[in-house]
Write an enzyme that holds these catalytic residues in place. Structure first.
Site, PDB file in Angstrom:
ATOM      1  CB  CYS A 174      32.581  24.287  52.446  1.00 46.88           C
ATOM      2  SG  CYS A 174      32.362  24.383  54.228  1.00 46.88           S
ATOM      3  N   PRO A 175      31.992  25.643  49.465  1.00 45.97           N
ATOM      4  CG  PRO A 175      33.168  26.910  47.868  1.00 45.97           C
ATOM      5  CD  PRO A 175      32.444  25.603  48.052  1.00 45.97           C
TER       6      PRO A 175
END
Lengths: 69, 271, 81
Positions: free
Chosen positions: C17-18
């Site tokens: 992430c992200p």
């Protein structure tokens, strides 16, 4: 009478007030460096003495800021 | 719709990931930024942060106009110029830093004064203009020229601990002249000794102008149109005044009296 | 296995992430509303975060299933543009 100046409520013991007097009362140091808007209408600088403020007017002082460098 | 236009490299996807993640920007917004053309007027206190943030944001083409060279007195606030740039043209110094942050963008340095005779031709190449000059003649000239050419722009001013900004979409929202009508009388403009500015104020206002530029290009949020945003950093008071187009405005009113651009007299030193 | 036809696929295994969400948004931007995107996500934060974010942006999760190697397969129906 009651006038809003830059969002703040002000009371005056008179029924009409020239813009020039309001500028003095509000202690605006340099009136030439302020544009005055009354109820959404920007007033020509040459007419400040002749423009009378009335009860419930909304006044905004727009200060000239010329800097940027 | 955006199918054919998505050709960001892996590095660009990482570079712009924090934009792409924003629901209001996304891939489409970043594509718009990449194809946008923005002109920055002044590579000084306001222009410096605007230049750095627009470069970092990936605005595809950025023009920057200024005729000055870097002086040591600039360095307290004009953060795109470094000590070893003293003596260099400001636009060249700015270009170096912008390209160093983001080699993908194109920077067009314009080392010249903006005057009534050249401004319309210069701004015509751009989608948006950021006015960050240090004097009223230029601010009014830029306003009038952008209204004439129908080019949206952000205009800002700083003084001591204060700053103000508004965004103008000609034909739709109040212009600088709607709010201020005419330049103040030259003898009323603060003299040099009264005209200091806290360095970080330039950054506060410049980044507001940069944010307005990015919002305009991506369509995110609502702009400072018909609004004068002012702040007093001594108390960190922010204040918005609602403005409206003035029917009797000399440039954008019903019967404009200004038909050709004029150069107002330059006054005092740059602030 | 589901019988839903997919229009595009993105393998986000080993993508944290992200960036997994960035790649997902890039793929969604290429699709038209109604088309279906398959995304393979790691267990942990990726499967906890990406589907939620996708829904917040107006898309729909049609299916979420665990793969044999412990990763996740999600099917997203492209929503508003």
């Amino acid at each position: 009478m009651h006038i809003t100046v830059n969002g703040e409520n002000k009371e005056f013991d008179t029924s009409s007030l020239p813009i020039t007097t309001l500028l003095e009362v509000a202690k605006v140091e340099s009136p030439d460096m302020v544009s005055v808007q009354v109820n959404g209408k920007v007033i020509d600088r040459t007419l400040y003495a002749d423009t009378l403020l009335r009860d419930n007017d909304e006044v905004d002082f727009l200060y000239f800021m010329g800097g940027g460098a | 719709m955006v199918k054919k236009m998505i050709d960001f490299t892996e590095e660009q996807l990482e570079r712009y990931s924090r934009h792409i993640l924003l629901a209001d920007v996304g891939v489409e917004g970043q594509i718009r930024l990449s194809s946008a053309r923005v002109l920055i007027i002044g590579a000084g206190g306001l222009g410096a942060p605007v230049a750095l943030y627009l470069a970092a944001a990936g605005v595809g083409t950025i023009g920057i106009v200024d005729n000055d060279i870097v002086e040591v007195s600039n360095l307290q606030r004009q953060v795109c110029h470094f000590h070893n740039n003293i003596g260099k043209a400001k636009v060249e110094s700015a270009r170096e830093k912008m390209k160093a942050i983001n080699p993908d963008i194109t920077v067009i340095p314009l080392e010249k004064y903006l005057v009534a005779d050249n401004i319309r031709e210069i701004i015509r190449d751009y989608d948006f203009v950021v006015e960050g000059s240090d004097n009223f003649p230029t601010k009014f000239l830029v306003n009038d020229a952008c209204v004439m050419e129908s080019i949206p722009f952000s205009i800002g001013g700083i003084l001591r601990f204060d700053g103000q900004a508004m965004t103008i979409v000609p034909g739709e929202s109040a212009c600088y002249r709607c709010a201020f009508r005419n330049p103040p009388p030259p003898d009323a403009v603060p003299s040099c000794s009264e005209a200091g500015v806290l360095g970080a104020i330039a950054g506060m206002l410049g980044t507001i102008q940069a944010a307005e530029t990015l919002k305009f290009i991506t369509g995110a949020g609502s702009l400072l149109t018909d609004t004068l945003l002012s702040f007093d950093a001594k108390n960190m008071d922010f204040h918005k005044v609602r403005l409206q187009r003035q029917d009797d405005c000399a440039i954008c009113g019903k019967e404009p009296s200004i038909r050709t651009l004029v150069d107002y007299e330059q006054t005092t030193c740059g602030i | 296995m589901s019988t839903i036809t997919t229009d595009a696929s993105r393998d986000c295994r080993n993508v944290g992430c992200p960036m997994n969400m960035v790649y997902t948004k890039v793929e969604l931007a290429k699709l038209s509303p109604g088309q279906v995107l398959e995304v393979i996500l790691d267990d942990g934060p990726p499967i906890n975060n990406v589907p939620k974010s996708v829904v917040l942006e107006g898309h729909a999760i049609l299916e979420k299933s665990r793969c044999d190697d412990g990763t996740w397969r999600i099917l997203i129906r492209c929503g508003k543009k």
